[in-house]
Design an enzyme around this catalytic site. Sequence first.
Site, PDB file in Angstrom:
ATOM      1  N   CYS A 419       0.811  -1.194   0.039  1.00 48.95           N
ATOM      2  CA  CYS A 419       0.032   0.146   0.008  1.00 48.95           C
ATOM      3  C   CYS A 419       0.671   1.330   0.033  1.00 48.95           C
ATOM      4  O   CYS A 419       1.920   1.285   0.420  1.00 48.95           O
ATOM      5  CB  CYS A 419      -0.897   0.195   1.345  1.00 48.95           C
ATOM      6  SG  CYS A 419       0.012  -0.246   2.613  1.00 48.95           S
ATOM      7  N   ASP A 451      -4.520  22.985  11.494  1.00 48.78           N
ATOM      8  CA  ASP A 451      -5.911  22.504  12.141  1.00 48.78           C
ATOM      9  C   ASP A 451      -6.277  21.533  11.246  1.00 48.78           C
ATOM     10  O   ASP A 451      -5.327  20.889  10.165  1.00 48.78           O
ATOM     11  CB  ASP A 451      -6.818  23.379  12.081  1.00 48.78           C
ATOM     12  CG  ASP A 451      -7.940  23.144  13.436  1.00 48.78           C
ATOM     13  OD1 ASP A 451      -8.204  22.075  13.415  1.00 48.78           O
ATOM     14  OD2 ASP A 451      -7.878  24.151  14.245  1.00 48.78           O
ATOM     15  N   ASP A 452      -7.399  20.848  11.141  1.00 44.44           N
ATOM     16  CA  ASP A 452      -7.888  20.006  10.130  1.00 44.44           C
ATOM     17  C   ASP A 452      -7.924  20.380   8.738  1.00 44.44           C
ATOM     18  O   ASP A 452      -7.707  19.665   7.966  1.00 44.44           O
ATOM     19  CB  ASP A 452      -9.266  19.374  10.514  1.00 44.44           C
ATOM     20  CG  ASP A 452      -9.450  18.616  11.919  1.00 44.44           C
ATOM     21  OD1 ASP A 452      -8.147  17.856  12.008  1.00 44.44           O
ATOM     22  OD2 ASP A 452     -10.273  18.561  12.897  1.00 44.44           O
ATOM     23  N   HIS A 543      -0.975  17.239   1.836  1.00 43.64           N
ATOM     24  CA  HIS A 543      -1.035  15.918   2.107  1.00 43.64           C
ATOM     25  C   HIS A 543       0.242  15.362   1.620  1.00 43.64           C
ATOM     26  O   HIS A 543       0.541  15.603   0.289  1.00 43.64           O
ATOM     27  CB  HIS A 543      -2.201  15.333   1.713  1.00 43.64           C
ATOM     28  CG  HIS A 543      -2.274  13.775   1.992  1.00 43.64           C
ATOM     29  ND1 HIS A 543      -2.742  13.247   3.248  1.00 43.64           N
ATOM     30  CD2 HIS A 543      -1.865  12.681   1.199  1.00 43.64           C
ATOM     31  CE1 HIS A 543      -2.652  12.034   3.054  1.00 43.64           C
ATOM     32  NE2 HIS A 543      -2.206  11.577   1.803  1.00 43.64           N
ATOM     33  N   THR A 544       0.701  14.296   2.216  1.00 45.93           N
ATOM     34  CA  THR A 544       2.219  13.696   1.673  1.00 45.93           C
ATOM     35  C   THR A 544       1.860  12.276   1.975  1.00 45.93           C
ATOM     36  O   THR A 544       1.846  11.813   2.927  1.00 45.93           O
ATOM     37  CB  THR A 544       3.437  14.374   2.557  1.00 45.93           C
ATOM     38  OG1 THR A 544       3.371  15.512   2.424  1.00 45.93           O
ATOM     39  CG2 THR A 544       4.646  13.975   1.709  1.00 45.93           C
ATOM     40  N   ASP A 630      -3.214  30.328 -20.023  1.00 46.53           N
ATOM     41  CA  ASP A 630      -1.550  29.894 -20.143  1.00 46.53           C
ATOM     42  C   ASP A 630      -1.426  28.500 -21.015  1.00 46.53           C
ATOM     43  O   ASP A 630      -2.507  27.768 -21.039  1.00 46.53           O
ATOM     44  CB  ASP A 630      -1.248  29.822 -18.729  1.00 46.53           C
ATOM     45  CG  ASP A 630      -1.763  28.552 -17.996  1.00 46.53           C
ATOM     46  OD1 ASP A 630      -3.047  28.273 -18.203  1.00 46.53           O
ATOM     47  OD2 ASP A 630      -1.508  28.086 -17.129  1.00 46.53           O
TER      48      ASP A 630
END
Length: 754
Positions: A419, A451-452, A543-544, A630
Site C-alpha cells: 500500500c 488544524d484539520d 497531504h504527503t 496559459d
Amino acid sequence: MIERTLPVVKDLVLIGGGHSHVEVLRRFGMRPVPGVRVTLITREVQTLYSGMLPGFVAGHYDFDDVHIDLVHLCRFAGARLYHQSVDGLDLDRRLVICEGRPAVPYDLVSINIGSTPSIHAVPGAMDVVVPVKPISNFVKRWECFRERVASARGPLRVGVVGVGAGGVELTLAMQFSLCRMLEELGRSNELPEFHLFGASKTILQTHNRGARRRFEQMLRQRGVKTHLGQAVTAISAGQVTCADGTVVRLDEILGVTQAGAASWVREAGLDVDDYGFVHVLDTLQSTSHPDVFAAGDIAAVVNHPREKAGVFAVRQGPPLADNLRRALLGRSVRPFRPQRRFLTLVSTGGRHAIGSRGLWSFEGALVWRWKDWIDRRFIAKYRKLPTMTTGSTPVIEPGLASPEVLREISTVAMRCGGCGSKVGAKLLDRVIGQLRPVCRDDVLVGLDAPDDAAVLSVPADKVLVRTVDSFREIVNDPFVFGQIAANHCLGDIFAMGAEAQTALAIATVPFGLEEKIEDTLVQLLTGAVGVLNEAGASLVGGHTSEGAELAIGFSLTGLADPTTILRKSGLRPGDRLVLTKGIGTGTLFAAEMRMRAKGRWIEGAIAAMCQSSRTAVAVLQRFGATACTDVTGFGLLGHLVEMTKASGVQVLLNLSSVPVLDGALETSGAGLLSSLHSANVRLRRALADVERAALDRRYPLLYDPQTAGGLLAGLPGDYAERCVEALHADGYDRAAIIGVVEQQGADDFPVRLV
Ligand SMILES: Cc1cc2nc3c(=O)[nH]c(=O)nc-3n(C[C@H](O)[C@H](O)[C@H](O)COP(=O)(O)OP(=O)(O)OC[C@H]3O[C@@H](n4cnc5c(N)ncnc54)[C@H](O)[C@@H]3O)c2cc1C
C-alpha cells in the site's frame, strides 16, 4: 521519467564537474552501486576541457567541441544534477551548503572544483582583471573583447598576468584569433599589442629548457612584450604597475596566475596546505575527514606534490571512482601514485604546437594534430557513452549499510510492494518547521497553527478563483522540480488576471529511509514555497504520502476583481495575439530523457519554466488585454483553439514569429517528441492548409505540450507592440506578437496561417 528500483541507502555527493568527476560519473553509469544515489552539484552544466580552451579562443573549435555535457552524463549515470554553486561544507552534520536552497546531505562527498587564478591578492585587481576561471565568465568577456577590438579605432593593448603554460598559450591564441579577425576586416595593421607579466625570471618555469627557448623565440617573433622578474604590485582601470615601478597602460587585463583555492574549503575545517588546497592521502581521501575525497587542482596529495594541471585531474578519475565505490561498500581504499613526468603539448595559436617530456622538446604542425587527436578522443569518451543493458535485478550489497539499516530497508521494500502510505507525522512536522510560507491577513487558519483544514476569508469586493494541477518528476533536482510545479500551477491564476492567495500541496515521495524522504521533501517543498511566496501565495496545508515516484500538485486559490477577470472568451477581431514565453519544453525534455538534448538547452528551458507570469499578466492588463490563457498541456494550437471557440472568432497565425526555446527546433526536427504530442496532433483539423504549415520547422511545436508555459493573450491592435516592448523590458525576452484575431469565417478552421 527518472527510474528508481531500490530505496536509497546512501548519498554520494560530487561537488564540481571537473576532469575527475566526469570519469566517476561515467564509471558509476557503467557499473552503478545499488542503493547509492549520486548527486552532482555543479556551477556549470557544460564543463570545459581546459586543454582545448586556447583552441576555442583561437577559433579551431566551437563551444560544444570543448565542453563535456554534464546533463547528458548525469542522465547516463542515473545521477541527480543540481545546477548550483557550493559555498561550504558542514562536516559535522555532513551537509553541503549552497546559497538559496536547503543544504544537501551526504554520506560520502567528493570535491573536484578546480582552482581560480590567485590574481585577486594584487591590490585593485578584483575590480579590473578578468580571471581565466571561472571559464564561463572568461568566455563571455572574450566575446565582448573581440567586439571591442572590431569596433575600436586603432590598436588596443592587452595584458596577461601569468607566464605559465596557460598564460602563454592563451596569449598566443588570442593574438592569432584577433589577427585573423582584423585581416578579414582589412585592418591587419591594427593588431592589439600584447604584454605578458610574470614574477619569475623565465616563462614556463615547470617546462624544460628546450621548450622554454622555443616559446621565447615564438613570443619574440610575434611581438609579445614580456615583463619578467617583476611581480605585479597594483592594478587599476587601464594600467598595471610592476614592483620596479614600471607602469604599463592597457585596455584589457587577464589573470592566468598561480592557482588559488576556494576559501570555503579551508573555512569548512578540512586539513589544507598553505594555499588552501585540500590535503589528501594517496587514496584521495582527506587527511582530516575520511568521508571527504578530493581530486584535481583542489587537492594537494601530501606524499606526491604536483603542479596544478588537468592531466593529473584526468589521471585521478579512475582511482577516485574506485575508492568512492570501495568506501561506500565499506571496503578498504587503495593508494594511487601519480606519475612524475608527463607529456605536455602546448598550442601556439595556429595549428602548431610545442611539446615536451622530461628533457625533450619538439614542435610543428604534426604536434598540433597529435594534441588535437588526444583532446578530441578525451571529449568523445564522455559523448559517445556505451549503451547499457539492464541485467539481473539489482541487490543491495551488505557492506553498504549496517544490519539495522538493511533491516529498515527490507521493511521499506515490503511497503513498496504494497500500500501507499502517509508519511510519518514527526517527519512532516520537521519538514514543515523548515518552511517559511508568507503570512497573509486573509488566512485565518494556516500552517502556523495547523488544524484539520485551512480557513480563508474573501474580501467582499473580490471573487475566489480556484485551480488544481499535479505533476510527475520532470527534472531530477527536487528543489527545482518544486519551483517548476508551483510556477506551472500559478500560471492558471495569473492567466485569469487574479492575485494568488493560498496553496494546498499534495506530494508523493519515493519509499525509502526516513532521512532520505525528509531531505527530498524539504528540497521539494522549499523550492515550491519560494515560488509561492514570491507570488504572494501562502502554503496553508497539504497531504504527503509515499509512492513509487516523486510527484507534486497544488490546489490554489486566487482573488480577483470580478470586473477585470481575464477569460479565454474575450478575443475581438483586430486584436493581436501576444505570447510571453518561447515554446518547446515537451520536445526538449523528451530529448533529454534520450540523452539527445544539450545541457544548455535544458537549462534554458528550466529557466523559462521557473519564470513567473505574475509580472507578465500585470503588463498585459496595463495594455488592455482582452483575453488570456496559459499555454500548457494541449500545446499552443490546443490553447489557441480553446480561445477562438470561446470567443467566436478565428485567428491568422504567423508561424515564423512564434517564439521558440533554444534547441526545440533541433529536437522536434529530430522527431524527439513528448508522449502527449500525438494526442495534441488530433487538433490539426483546426488548422487550415496543414500541408503548407507542415513545411515550416516550427509546425511540430504547435502540438508540443508545455510545462509552466507562457501566457497567450489578446491585445488591442494599437497597444500590442508597446506591450511586447514592456514585456521585454520586464525580462520576457522572447515575448512576441504571433498573430491577428479575425471575424469567424464561413469555414470550420479556427486557425489559418499568414
Ligand atoms: C588557459 C589554460 C590552459 C590550460 N591547458 C592545460 C593543458 O593543456 N593541460 C593540462 O594538463 N592543464 C591545463 N591547464 C590547467 C587546467 O585547467 C587545470 O589544471 C584543470 O582544469 C583542473 O581540473 P579540475 O578537474 O581540478 O577542475 P576544473 O577543470 O576547473 O573543473 C572544476 C569544475 O567545478 C565547477 N565548480 C567550481 N567551483 C564550484 C563550486 N563552488 N560549486 C560547484 N561547482 C564548482 C566548475 O564549474 C568546473 O566545472 C590549463 C589552464 C588554463 C588556464
